[in-house]
Design a protein around this motif. Structure first.
Motif, mmCIF file in Angstrom:
data_model
loop_
_atom_site.group_PDB
_atom_site.id
_atom_site.type_symbol
_atom_site.label_atom_id
_atom_site.label_comp_id
_atom_site.label_asym_id
_atom_site.label_seq_id
_atom_site.Cartn_x
_atom_site.Cartn_y
_atom_site.Cartn_z
ATOM 1 N N ILE A 181 -13.644 -33.205 -62.115
ATOM 2 C CA ILE A 181 -13.952 -31.802 -62.363
ATOM 3 C C ILE A 181 -12.674 -31.009 -62.086
ATOM 4 O O ILE A 181 -12.374 -30.685 -60.932
ATOM 5 N N ASP A 182 -11.914 -30.772 -63.125
ATOM 6 C CA ASP A 182 -10.636 -30.085 -63.000
ATOM 7 C C ASP A 182 -9.745 -30.855 -62.035
ATOM 8 O O ASP A 182 -9.382 -31.996 -62.301
ATOM 9 N N TRP A 183 -9.417 -30.286 -60.876
ATOM 10 C CA TRP A 183 -8.505 -30.927 -59.937
ATOM 11 C C TRP A 183 -9.233 -31.698 -58.843
ATOM 12 O O TRP A 183 -8.627 -32.129 -57.855
ATOM 13 N N VAL A 184 -10.541 -31.926 -59.027
ATOM 14 C CA VAL A 184 -11.353 -32.632 -58.034
ATOM 15 C C VAL A 184 -11.939 -33.886 -58.675
ATOM 16 O O VAL A 184 -12.421 -33.850 -59.807
ATOM 17 N N ARG A 185 -11.875 -34.996 -57.955
ATOM 18 C CA ARG A 185 -12.549 -36.224 -58.379
ATOM 19 C C ARG A 185 -13.575 -36.606 -57.312
ATOM 20 O O ARG A 185 -13.220 -36.812 -56.148
ATOM 21 N N VAL A 186 -14.833 -36.695 -57.704
ATOM 22 C CA VAL A 186 -15.895 -37.134 -56.800
ATOM 23 C C VAL A 186 -16.277 -38.561 -57.184
ATOM 24 O O VAL A 186 -16.259 -38.933 -58.369
ATOM 25 N N ARG A 187 -16.634 -39.367 -56.199
ATOM 26 C CA ARG A 187 -16.909 -40.771 -56.471
ATOM 27 C C ARG A 187 -18.012 -41.294 -55.555
ATOM 28 O O ARG A 187 -18.233 -40.777 -54.457
ATOM 29 N N LEU A 188 -18.660 -42.337 -56.012
ATOM 30 C CA LEU A 188 -19.643 -43.082 -55.239
ATOM 31 C C LEU A 188 -19.164 -44.520 -55.124
ATOM 32 O O LEU A 188 -18.494 -45.038 -56.034
ATOM 33 N N SER A 189 -19.497 -45.171 -54.025
ATOM 34 C CA SER A 189 -19.081 -46.551 -53.800
ATOM 35 C C SER A 189 -20.284 -47.369 -53.359
ATOM 36 O O SER A 189 -21.066 -46.922 -52.507
ATOM 37 N N GLY A 190 -20.414 -48.554 -53.935
ATOM 38 C CA GLY A 190 -21.481 -49.458 -53.543
ATOM 39 C C GLY A 190 -20.977 -50.892 -53.537
ATOM 40 O O GLY A 190 -20.242 -51.302 -54.446
ATOM 41 N N LEU A 191 -21.351 -51.656 -52.510
ATOM 42 C CA LEU A 191 -20.872 -53.040 -52.387
ATOM 43 C C LEU A 191 -21.955 -53.885 -51.735
ATOM 44 O O LEU A 191 -22.620 -53.438 -50.793
ATOM 45 N N LEU A 192 -22.101 -55.105 -52.238
ATOM 46 C CA LEU A 192 -23.005 -56.090 -51.655
ATOM 47 C C LEU A 192 -22.334 -57.450 -51.700
ATOM 48 O O LEU A 192 -22.031 -57.970 -52.773
ATOM 49 N N ALA A 193 -22.061 -58.008 -50.513
ATOM 50 C CA ALA A 193 -21.574 -59.382 -50.377
ATOM 51 C C ALA A 193 -22.652 -60.162 -49.645
ATOM 52 O O ALA A 193 -23.038 -59.806 -48.523
ATOM 53 N N SER A 194 -23.167 -61.205 -50.256
ATOM 54 C CA SER A 194 -24.336 -61.892 -49.715
ATOM 55 C C SER A 194 -24.039 -62.538 -48.367
ATOM 56 O O SER A 194 -22.911 -62.941 -48.074
ATOM 57 N N GLY A 195 -25.062 -62.612 -47.532
ATOM 58 C CA GLY A 195 -24.978 -63.269 -46.238
ATOM 59 C C GLY A 195 -25.816 -64.534 -46.218
ATOM 60 O O GLY A 195 -26.675 -64.759 -47.078
ATOM 61 N N ASP A 196 -25.581 -65.362 -45.212
ATOM 62 C CA ASP A 196 -26.305 -66.623 -45.078
ATOM 63 C C ASP A 196 -27.606 -66.378 -44.315
ATOM 64 O O ASP A 196 -27.583 -65.882 -43.182
ATOM 65 N N GLY A 197 -28.732 -66.743 -44.928
ATOM 66 C CA GLY A 197 -30.027 -66.486 -44.303
ATOM 67 C C GLY A 197 -30.490 -67.558 -43.356
ATOM 68 O O GLY A 197 -31.345 -67.304 -42.503
ATOM 69 N N ASP A 198 -29.947 -68.786 -43.459
ATOM 70 C CA ASP A 198 -30.351 -69.887 -42.573
ATOM 71 C C ASP A 198 -29.128 -70.762 -42.313
ATOM 72 O O ASP A 198 -28.760 -71.585 -43.148
ATOM 73 N N PRO A 199 -28.469 -70.600 -41.161
ATOM 74 C CA PRO A 199 -27.236 -71.364 -40.918
ATOM 75 C C PRO A 199 -27.453 -72.858 -40.727
ATOM 76 O O PRO A 199 -26.482 -73.623 -40.764
ATOM 77 N N TYR A 200 -28.699 -73.311 -40.542
ATOM 78 C CA TYR A 200 -28.943 -74.723 -40.247
ATOM 79 C C TYR A 200 -29.431 -75.512 -41.456
ATOM 80 O O TYR A 200 -29.760 -76.692 -41.330
ATOM 81 N N ASP A 201 -29.494 -74.906 -42.626
ATOM 82 C CA ASP A 201 -29.838 -75.690 -43.804
ATOM 83 C C ASP A 201 -28.555 -76.216 -44.447
ATOM 84 O O ASP A 201 -27.452 -76.088 -43.896
ATOM 85 N N ASP A 202 -28.689 -76.820 -45.581
ATOM 86 C CA ASP A 202 -27.539 -77.423 -46.264
ATOM 87 C C ASP A 202 -26.998 -76.511 -47.363
ATOM 88 O O ASP A 202 -26.434 -76.979 -48.352
ATOM 89 N N LYS A 203 -27.154 -75.213 -47.178
ATOM 90 C CA LYS A 203 -26.624 -74.244 -48.133
ATOM 91 C C LYS A 203 -25.966 -73.103 -47.365
ATOM 92 O O LYS A 203 -26.528 -72.588 -46.398
ATOM 93 N N GLU A 204 -24.773 -72.736 -47.783
ATOM 94 C CA GLU A 204 -24.052 -71.626 -47.174
ATOM 95 C C GLU A 204 -24.076 -70.460 -48.157
ATOM 96 O O GLU A 204 -23.481 -70.538 -49.234
ATOM 97 N N ALA A 234 -19.433 -55.100 -56.524
ATOM 98 C CA ALA A 234 -18.972 -53.793 -56.049
ATOM 99 C C ALA A 234 -18.753 -52.898 -57.260
ATOM 100 O O ALA A 234 -18.265 -53.345 -58.300
ATOM 101 N N ALA A 235 -19.116 -51.643 -57.105
ATOM 102 C CA ALA A 235 -18.957 -50.679 -58.190
ATOM 103 C C ALA A 235 -18.535 -49.340 -57.603
ATOM 104 O O ALA A 235 -18.977 -48.959 -56.513
ATOM 105 N N GLU A 236 -17.670 -48.638 -58.349
ATOM 106 C CA GLU A 236 -17.223 -47.314 -57.916
ATOM 107 C C GLU A 236 -17.122 -46.399 -59.134
ATOM 108 O O GLU A 236 -16.092 -46.367 -59.810
ATOM 109 N N PRO A 237 -18.170 -45.640 -59.438
ATOM 110 C CA PRO A 237 -18.064 -44.613 -60.490
ATOM 111 C C PRO A 237 -17.474 -43.333 -59.908
ATOM 112 O O PRO A 237 -17.659 -43.013 -58.735
ATOM 113 N N SER A 238 -16.770 -42.592 -60.746
ATOM 114 C CA SER A 238 -16.193 -41.321 -60.309
ATOM 115 C C SER A 238 -16.200 -40.353 -61.486
ATOM 116 O O SER A 238 -16.286 -40.753 -62.650
ATOM 117 N N TYR A 239 -16.075 -39.064 -61.147
ATOM 118 C CA TYR A 239 -16.151 -38.009 -62.157
ATOM 119 C C TYR A 239 -15.125 -36.942 -61.819
ATOM 120 O O TYR A 239 -15.016 -36.528 -60.653
#
Length: 648
Positions: A461-484, A454-459
């Motif tokens: 400008i005087d009394w204003v702060r603008v920001r972007l947010s990005g997040l990736l939490a991996s998911g399970d692609g095959d629930p029936y194998d031996d890897k979660e 996850a990352a959140e850069p911001s900037y």
């Protein structure tokens, strides 16, 4: 050098006067005498023409320029005479060697202002000097000949020695009013509307919650410039809450218990002893130890573990505070179901956490603090069945094969927080490695291999702060194998992408049709973990994962008022787990748009009075509508939060 050089100012003056006067006012005889005088002064050097100065205003003698100083265009007054002291009868000060080289007693500087009548203490005043919030010590210095025997205003059984003991008393009132809506599953046998054939009932509900927090701390040492020598701290929290929902079997497992609930609980949130082991430098780099129920946050934004738990922690600093470290062991306490507070009257969980992290300032760039961490979670709760206070099973979760689970998982983390030039940046990443002893799909051991960033850069400008947010939490692609492959945290409480003003972070979405008493996400959590409860459930690495992209801004329109807005789009990373649990061939990944706005008002420009009002709307995407189809198929869900915090 010409002999006439010292007379150049005179020549310039004469020349300037000649320009200022009419030529007929000077006689020919006077001109000849002046030329003869100049010729007598020059023996060898040729005659030089003096440059005429422009006419200027007359300067009074009192406003003449000081030698060596010049202010162009502004006449400068003459400086006054130097002030000298003539005191022949004065006694000379004693030489430095006449003073004692050791320490000597001083008056009580802590109460000097009150003694002079400048400040009069009031015990209920949190804004001025107050003994009960640690501004002054409890004990006055005693006789200078016996400084080890101070005059204390504390009970003798405490055995306080020294006059640097401080008492800190705090109190907080936290009020929450929360109207909201979310998809509420309903069955024909439990609905209040006979004949209803829809899978989901009415969605509107209301939460009222009042929490009173009281704490007291006894601290030894002047902590303005060094760590405390000893600290004892106790914090209790009392919560009373009321919830009203439109359908049965949402608040209680028994349909006969109705659609409203009022509950209360007293929890112990802090109870620890802190001991200062040693200082390791003249800048007060130190080593300390803390044992008891204490708060701990594993990363900058609370993604992995942010809670107050029973533990033992060693911590300190090095290199003028450029390095900070933590070594900690925690034994997780059981939580009250409806308030989320610690319950010390129940047996602690068979869930253990070991954490080690290291912070380094100005790495890799000046202004950035980097963090390296290793966190291990050992869970041994396969043989214990836990039912929450409302009658719903929470361990094991009613998901998959319904068998208990043990697991070991290690989180390797890197984080960064600070500034690069004018840009602010926060970055948190984890790699989860371990073993689940009983996968809910295969009933076999499975390897845990998942990741999070996850990352959140911001900037600003005087009394204003603008920001972007990005997040990736991996998911399970095959629930029936031996890897979660799904990432899950231990106890998340993220301050990210709008925090709890965001709909998806604030509200829990029940996973109807795929498991009972299971939420897609957790309250005050961002991960789609499919667990029974963030407070009482186990981590689940068979989950669809989470993706988020968002933008937001904060507007400090006044020192006491901040306005914020956020727009986030969410997706499931992989939907294979959802398809298996819902027995569906395909489920789109889009969750939808989460739009929120908030206003924070601090009337005293301090944290003693804080009022917050926020609103959020979830506009469902194709994946959300597929999972939670209602009769109208186009419902938007909302969350309104009013929060008032009064602190002493």
């Amino acid at each position: 050098m010409s002999i006439a050089a010292p007379f150049l100012p005179l020549l310039a003056m004469l020349s300037g006067q000649a320009h200022a006067m009419d030529a007929h006012d000077i006689s020919d005889a006077e001109k000849e005498r002046n030329l003869a005088r100049l010729a007598a002064l020059e023996d060898t050097d040729p005659p030089q023409q003096a440059e005429a100065a422009p006419p200027g205003p007359e300067i009074d003698a009192d406003d003449s320029l000081i030698d060596g100083r010049r202010r162009p265009g502004v006449p400068q007054s003459r400086l006054p005479d130097r002030v000298t002291q003539d005191n022949p009868g004065a006694v000379r000060p004693p030489p430095p060697e006449a003073f004692p080289t050791g320490e000597f007693p001083l008056p009580d500087r802590w109460r000097l202002l009150e003694s002079l009548g400048v400040v009069k203490e009031k015990w209920f005043d949190p804004y001025h000097q107050n003994t009960y919030k640690g501004d002054r010590p409890l004990c006055l210095p005693g006789d200078p000949r016996t400084p080890e025997q101070p005059r204390c205003r504390t009970p003798k059984f405490l055995g306080l020695k020294g006059h640097d003991w401080f008492l800190v008393v705090n109190g907080v009132s936290d009020t929450v009013v929360e109207p909201r809506s979310f998809p509420i599953p309903v069955g024909v046998q439990t609905t209040d509307r006979p004949g209803s054939l829809d899978v989901f009932g009415r969605s509107h509900s209301l939460v009222l919650s009042q929490t009173f927090i009281g704490g007291v701390a006894l601290i030894k040492g002047a902590t303005a410039f060094k760590p405390p020598d000893v600290e004892y701290r106790l914090t209790l929290a009392y919560n009373i809450n009321h919830v009203a929902v439109p359908e049965r079997r949402v608040l209680y497992v028994q349909p006969s218990r109705g659609t409203t609930r009022t509950d209360q609980f007293l929890g112990v949130q802090e109870a620890f002893f802190d001991y200062h082991i040693r200082n390791v430098s003249d800048r007060y780099d130190f080593d300390s130890m803390r044992i008891g129920i204490q708060p701990f946050q594993a990363d900058f934004r609370g993604f992995l573990f942010q809670d107050s738990q029973l533990g033992l922690r060693f911590f300190g600093t090095r290199d003028n505070n450029r390095f900070q470290y933590n070594l900690a062991l925690f034994w997780r306490l059981e939580k009250d179901t409806n308030s989320g507070l610690n319950s010390v009257v129940q047996r602690p969980r068979d869930d253990f956490i070991a954490a080690a992290n290291l912070y380094r300032q100005d790495l890799p760039f000046p202004g950035i603090t980097s963090q390296l961490s290793v966190t291990h979670n050992r869970n041994r709760e396969a043989g214990r069945i836990e039912i929450d206070d409302n009658g719903f099973p929470v361990r094991p979760a009613l998901l998959g094969d319904l068998r208990g689970r043990d697991y070991d998982v290690t989180y390797l983390g890197y984080g960064a927080d600070g500034r690069i030039g004018r840009m602010n940046l926060t970055l948190v990443s984890y790699l989860a490695l371990g073993e689940d002893r009983n996968s809910i799909f295969t009933a076999r051991p499975a390897r845990i291999r998942s990741y999070f960033i996850a990352a959140e850069p911001s900037y600003d400008i005087d009394w204003v702060r603008v920001r972007l947010s990005g997040l990736l939490a991996s998911g399970d692609g095959d629930p029936y194998d031996d890897k979660e492959g799904g990432f899950d945290a231990i106890f998340e409480n993220p301050v990210f992408a709008g925090a709890d003003t965001s709909y998806w972070i604030r509200q829990t979405i029940p996973f109807a049709g795929g498991g009972r008493a299971i939420g897609v996400n957790g309250r005050n959590g961002i991960l789609n973990s499919l667990r029974s409860s963030k407070e009482q459930g186990q981590s689940n690495f068979n989950n669809p994962g989470t993706m988020l992209l968002g933008a937001g801004a904060d507007f400090d329109v006044a020192p006491t008022l901040r306005l914020s807005g956020n727009a986030n789009h969410l997706w499931f990373h992989k939907t294979a787990t959802l398809q298996a649990l819902r027995s569906e061939g395909s489920i789109p990944r889009a969750i939808g748009w989460d739009l929120s706005a908030a206003a924070i008002w601090r009337p005293k420009a301090t944290q003693n009075l804080v009022f917050r009002l926020s609103g959020a709307v979830l506009d469902p995407g194709k994946g959300f509508r597929d999972l939670f189809t209602n009769a109208r198929r186009d419902d938007r869900y909302y969350s309104v939060l009013f929060n008032a915090i009064l602190a002493y």
